[in-house]
Design a protein around this motif. Structure first.
Motif, mmCIF file in Angstrom:
data_model
loop_
_atom_site.group_PDB
_atom_site.id
_atom_site.type_symbol
_atom_site.label_atom_id
_atom_site.label_comp_id
_atom_site.label_asym_id
_atom_site.label_seq_id
_atom_site.Cartn_x
_atom_site.Cartn_y
_atom_site.Cartn_z
ATOM 1 N N GLU A 1 4.412 -4.921 1.824
ATOM 2 C CA GLU A 1 3.013 -5.264 2.086
ATOM 3 C C GLU A 1 2.792 -5.513 3.574
ATOM 4 O O GLU A 1 1.809 -5.050 4.168
ATOM 5 N N ASP B 1 2.851 -2.201 5.404
ATOM 6 C CA ASP B 1 1.649 -1.405 5.177
ATOM 7 C C ASP B 1 0.443 -1.989 5.895
ATOM 8 O O ASP B 1 -0.398 -1.255 6.419
ATOM 9 N N ARG C 1 -2.245 3.272 -0.196
ATOM 10 C CA ARG C 1 -1.111 3.094 0.705
ATOM 11 C C ARG C 1 -0.607 4.435 1.242
ATOM 12 O O ARG C 1 -0.122 4.500 2.376
ATOM 13 N N GLN D 1 -2.956 5.270 4.007
ATOM 14 C CA GLN D 1 -2.726 4.347 5.126
ATOM 15 C C GLN D 1 -1.462 4.713 5.892
ATOM 16 O O GLN D 1 -1.452 4.737 7.134
ATOM 17 N N GLU D 2 -0.376 5.033 5.179
ATOM 18 C CA GLU D 2 0.865 5.402 5.843
ATOM 19 C C GLU D 2 0.718 6.735 6.579
ATOM 20 O O GLU D 2 1.250 6.916 7.679
#
Length: 393
Positions: free
Chosen positions: A194, A197, A300, A303-304
């Motif tokens: 978390e 990220d 995620r 986002q990555e």
């Protein structure tokens, strides 16, 4: 674990058991004294008053070693009890003690020796027995030996049961400790993912804006203010998000965690990327709202992908594609073109490793590879079950 070894006794328990053996022996000794006082014995007064108590005292002393040498002590005491009525309690206690081991051969040997030795008592006390009492002389010691064996066997079974329960409790405690350690490790890994990220995306955008300020000498005052404002806002948001993650650590066990992002937050990611100077386009063809795990994992992935594109391909065009429907799969793709800047930060690889774990836990597949035009593509396929199927699962 050796189940033949009895648990050690404290001095108080040892004293109580020897006192019980003494009490039983005293009752037998007094009964013999009554028979002798009635004249049914002949010439045994001195032995009754001196020899009998001395033999009984030796038998009681031998009982102190009955747990270290159970069979030897039992045989010795039951043989000696033939010469001492006061040692009857010690003999029964020795027989009971050896029976706790629950070994039939040992018990049988001691019982036979006890019954046989009891037939020689008349040699020390010439008590006149009525004719036809030979069966009574065999049955009475056999009956008392049977009672002692039954009590000893029950005690032995109880010890085994208690030892088994203790072993189970210790095993359960060890398993609980191992599960707690595993849970802590999983929680640490989850929090680490978390934090990566949350922070990697924000910090990469801040680093990119700071790099623009450092390398671009032709920026006007307004453009510089915009970049500085973006750096300040990005830093502030990174701190806020870090505070939210750390707040989960400090919260009570029953305290609910803050809501996790899903696909509906992806436009916010795109807007932040635009504000930071990234060239991003979004193609959203998703119909419906995916489950929490699927939506959070898809978020995620995007986002990555944006984080890696900002770090390793600054200035490249980034295209995000979302496609999926209920009962099928959710496909998430982040593709960037070749980098236009020459300065690239070092790669750690931890982000893709953590992302692969996330996708695997959601039951999906993750792939990432360079493209033919020197760009990079990150894609994920996540199962999107129907609500009814999810409940049945």
């Amino acid at each position: 674990m050796n189940t033949d070894v009895a648990p050690p006794l404290g001095w108080w328990q040892q004293t109580c058991r020897l006192a019980a053996a003494t009490a039983v022996g005293t009752a037998a000794w007094l009964s013999m004294g009554v028979l002798l006082s009635r004249g049914e014995g002949d010439g045994a007064g001195s032995w009754f008053l001196v020899g009998d108590p001395l033999v009984a005292l030796g038998c009681l002393a031998a009982l102190l070693w009955r747990r270290r040498f159970p069979l030897a002590v039992a045989v010795t005491v039951v043989i000696a009890s033939a010469a001492s009525a006061l040692a009857t309690g010690a003999a029964l206690m020795a027989l009971c003690s050896v029976s706790t081991r629950r070994r039939p051969v040992e018990i049988g040997v001691v019982v036979v020796v006890y019954v046989t030795a009891s037939q020689f008592t008349e040699g020390f006390y010439s008590v006149q027995s009525p004719p036809g009492t030979i069966w009574f002389q065999l049955a009475l010691p056999a009956l008392t030996a049977g009672i002692a064996v039954a009590v000893g066997t029950a005690i032995g079974a109880r010890r085994v049961e208690v030892r088994s329960l203790r072993d189970r409790a210790e095993s359960a405690e060890r398993e609980q400790t191992a599960r707690a350690a595993q849970t802590r490790a999983l929680e640490r890994n989850r929090i680490a993912r978390e934090m990566h990220d949350v922070l990697a995306h924000r910090i990469s955008l801040v680093a990119m804006q700071a790099g623009v300020l450092d390398h671009r000498r032709d920026l006007g005052a307004e453009e510089s203010r915009v970049l500085v404002r973006g750096i300040a806002e990005g830093s502030h948001q990174a701190l806020e998000e870090l505070r939210d993650v750390l707040g989960v650590l400090r919260a009570d066990p029953g305290h609910p965690e803050p809501p996790q992002p899903s696909l509906d937050r992806i436009p916010d990611l795109v807007a932040d990327a635009h504000a930071s100077g990234l060239d991003v386009t979004l193609a959203d063809a998703v119909t419906g709202t995916p489950p929490d795990v699927v939506g959070r994992t898809g978020y995620r992935v995007v986002q990555e992908g944006l984080t890696n594109a900002a770090k390793h391909a600054p200035g490249a065009h980034i295209r995000i594609t979302l496609d999926g429907t209920v009962g099928g799969t959710l496909e998430v793709g982040v593709r960037n073109g070749p980098a236009t800047a020459s300065v690239r930060p070092p790669a750690s690889g931890f982000g893709l490793l953590g992302l692969a774990e996330r996708v695997d836990l959601a039951g999906g597949e993750l792939s990432h590879h360079p493209t033919a035009d020197d760009g990079y593509a990150l894609t994920a396929r996540l199962p999107w079950p129907r609500p009814g199927h999810e409940r049945r699962a």
